[in-house]
Scaffold this motif. Sequence first.
Motif, PDB file in Angstrom:
ATOM      1  N   LEU A 170       0.799  -1.224   0.000  1.00 20.36           N
ATOM      2  CA  LEU A 170       0.000   0.000   0.000  1.00 20.36           C
ATOM      3  C   LEU A 170       0.833   1.276   0.000  1.00 20.36           C
ATOM      4  CD1 LEU A 170      -2.768  -1.064   2.535  1.00 20.36           C
ATOM      5  CD2 LEU A 170      -3.170  -0.411   0.150  1.00 20.36           C
ATOM      6  N   VAL A 171       2.098   1.161   0.377  1.00 22.31           N
ATOM      7  CA  VAL A 171       2.917   2.358   0.571  1.00 22.31           C
ATOM      8  C   VAL A 171       2.968   3.288  -0.642  1.00 22.31           C
ATOM      9  CG1 VAL A 171       5.272   3.198   0.946  1.00 22.31           C
ATOM     10  CG2 VAL A 171       4.330   1.438   2.435  1.00 22.31           C
ATOM     11  N   PRO A 172       3.282   2.790  -1.850  1.00 23.60           N
ATOM     12  CA  PRO A 172       3.452   3.736  -2.972  1.00 23.60           C
ATOM     13  C   PRO A 172       2.229   4.610  -3.248  1.00 23.60           C
ATOM     14  CG  PRO A 172       4.372   1.597  -3.530  1.00 23.60           C
ATOM     15  CD  PRO A 172       3.622   1.408  -2.250  1.00 23.60           C
ATOM     16  N   GLN A 173       1.045   3.994  -3.301  1.00 24.49           N
ATOM     17  CA  GLN A 173      -0.154   4.780  -3.588  1.00 24.49           C
ATOM     18  C   GLN A 173      -0.543   5.684  -2.427  1.00 24.49           C
ATOM     19  OE1 GLN A 173      -2.806   1.523  -5.381  1.00 24.49           O
ATOM     20  NE2 GLN A 173      -3.513   3.377  -6.405  1.00 24.49           N
ATOM     21  N   LEU A 174      -0.478   5.153  -1.215  1.00 28.45           N
ATOM     22  CA  LEU A 174      -0.913   5.956  -0.074  1.00 28.45           C
ATOM     23  C   LEU A 174       0.038   7.117   0.199  1.00 28.45           C
ATOM     24  CD1 LEU A 174      -2.371   3.407   2.509  1.00 28.45           C
ATOM     25  CD2 LEU A 174      -3.497   4.631   0.641  1.00 28.45           C
ATOM     26  N   ALA A 175       1.322   6.921  -0.063  1.00 34.20           N
ATOM     27  CA  ALA A 175       2.276   8.014   0.162  1.00 34.20           C
ATOM     28  C   ALA A 175       1.935   9.222  -0.701  1.00 34.20           C
ATOM     29  CB  ALA A 175       3.697   7.533  -0.130  1.00 34.20           C
ATOM     30  N   ASN A 182       1.376   1.522   8.473  1.00 28.38           N
ATOM     31  CA  ASN A 182       2.319   0.711   9.228  1.00 28.38           C
ATOM     32  C   ASN A 182       1.597  -0.468   9.875  1.00 28.38           C
ATOM     33  OD1 ASN A 182       4.999   2.246   9.097  1.00 28.38           O
ATOM     34  ND2 ASN A 182       3.598   3.873   9.758  1.00 28.38           N
ATOM     35  N   CYS A 183       2.343  -1.263  10.592  1.00 27.75           N
ATOM     36  CA  CYS A 183       1.807  -2.514  11.117  1.00 27.75           C
ATOM     37  C   CYS A 183       2.467  -2.807  12.457  1.00 27.75           C
ATOM     38  CB  CYS A 183       2.133  -3.625  10.094  1.00 27.75           C
ATOM     39  SG  CYS A 183       1.421  -5.239  10.446  1.00 27.75           S
ATOM     40  N   SER A 236       6.123  10.906  11.571  1.00 27.58           N
ATOM     41  CA  SER A 236       5.722  11.489  10.286  1.00 27.58           C
ATOM     42  C   SER A 236       6.538  11.002   9.093  1.00 27.58           C
ATOM     43  CB  SER A 236       5.805  13.021  10.356  1.00 27.58           C
ATOM     44  OG  SER A 236       7.141  13.435  10.598  1.00 27.58           O
ATOM     45  N   TYR A 237       7.718  10.394   9.348  1.00 29.21           N
ATOM     46  CA  TYR A 237       8.548   9.905   8.240  1.00 29.21           C
ATOM     47  C   TYR A 237       8.681   8.378   8.285  1.00 29.21           C
ATOM     48  CZ  TYR A 237      12.046  10.497   4.532  1.00 29.21           C
ATOM     49  OH  TYR A 237      12.730  10.470   3.341  1.00 29.21           O
ATOM     50  N   ILE A 238       7.720   7.734   8.933  1.00 29.13           N
ATOM     51  CA  ILE A 238       7.722   6.273   9.032  1.00 29.13           C
ATOM     52  C   ILE A 238       6.502   5.719   8.309  1.00 29.13           C
ATOM     53  CG2 ILE A 238       7.629   4.283  10.577  1.00 29.13           C
ATOM     54  CD1 ILE A 238       8.938   5.984  12.723  1.00 29.13           C
ATOM     55  N   THR A 239       6.731   4.906   7.305  1.00 25.73           N
ATOM     56  CA  THR A 239       5.644   4.232   6.599  1.00 25.73           C
ATOM     57  C   THR A 239       6.163   2.916   6.030  1.00 25.73           C
ATOM     58  OG1 THR A 239       3.799   4.530   5.052  1.00 25.73           O
ATOM     59  CG2 THR A 239       5.963   5.287   4.315  1.00 25.73           C
ATOM     60  N   GLY A 240       5.291   1.942   5.936  1.00 22.26           N
ATOM     61  CA  GLY A 240       5.647   0.638   5.391  1.00 22.26           C
ATOM     62  C   GLY A 240       6.380  -0.266   6.361  1.00 22.26           C
TER      63      GLY A 240
END
Length: 253
Positions: A170-175, A182-183, A236-240
Motif C-alpha cells: 500500500l505504501v506507494p499509492q498511499l504516500a 504501518n503494522c 511522520s517519516y515512518i511508513t511501510g
Amino acid sequence: MGKLSGKVAIVTASTDGIGLAIARRLAEDGAAVMVSSRKQQNVDSAVKELRNKNLSVSGIVCHVGIKEDRERMIQKTLKEYGGIDILVSNAAVNPVFGPILDTTESAWDKIMDINLKSSFFLCKEVVPHMEARGGGSVVFVSSIGGYNISEFMGPYGMSKTALLGLTKALVPQLAQKRIRVNCIAPGLVKTKFSEQLWKDSGAASSAYAQIIPMKRFAEPEDCAGIVSFLVSDDASYITGETVVIGGGVSARL
C-alpha cells in the motif's frame, strides 16, 4: 492538549483486549475514537467505560466482513466527528487449531476474509476520507505468528504474514495521498482471544514464557503506546514498517 488532539480514529474490534487498549490510548492522547464490535452489549460496555474516563468516544456494531457494516461505521464516524484521520484494523478470527492439512475450505475462507480481505477493503474505503483531510495514518494489527507460524495455527499465521505484505504493497499509492501505513506484530498478549495459550499456569504456559527473553507475556497496553506513536506526527517519516512487540523473541521471515 494531547498529541492526537483534533484527530478522528476508527479502531475495529475495540471493545476488549488489544483493540480496547488502543482505543483508550488514542482517546487519552486527544483523538475522538469510534469503537466497534460485533455485539451491541460489548459496544455499550466499552463506550460507557471510556466515557466514564471523560474520553471522546462513540461506538457502533460492525462485522468487518460485511461491506454494509463497514460503510455504516464510516458514515457514523463522519456524521459524529466530521472526518477520519486514523484507522486501526484490529479485527481477527481463528476458528481452527490443528494441522494445516485438516483445515476446511469454510474455515480457510473465514480466516482470510476477516483477517486479510476486510482489512484491505476497510482501508480502501477509508482512504478517500483521509485524503479529504489532507492525509492520515493506517495501522494493521498483525502478529508475531506471521513471522513464526505455529504448526497448529497455520492459516491464521499465514493471514498475519499477508498483512505484512499488504502494509508494504500500500505504501506507494498511499504516500502520494499523504497517508502513512504501518503494522504492529504483537507476541502472545494476555487477552481473551489467546487465553488458551496463557491462562493455564501449568508447565506448558511456563515453558512458553521462558522462551521470551523478557520472561513474561504482553499486556494489551504494551501495544497501545506503539500505535499512538505510529499514528502521530512523531512518526511522520515512518511508513511501510512493522513493529514487533514480542518481548525479544526473534522474528524474521
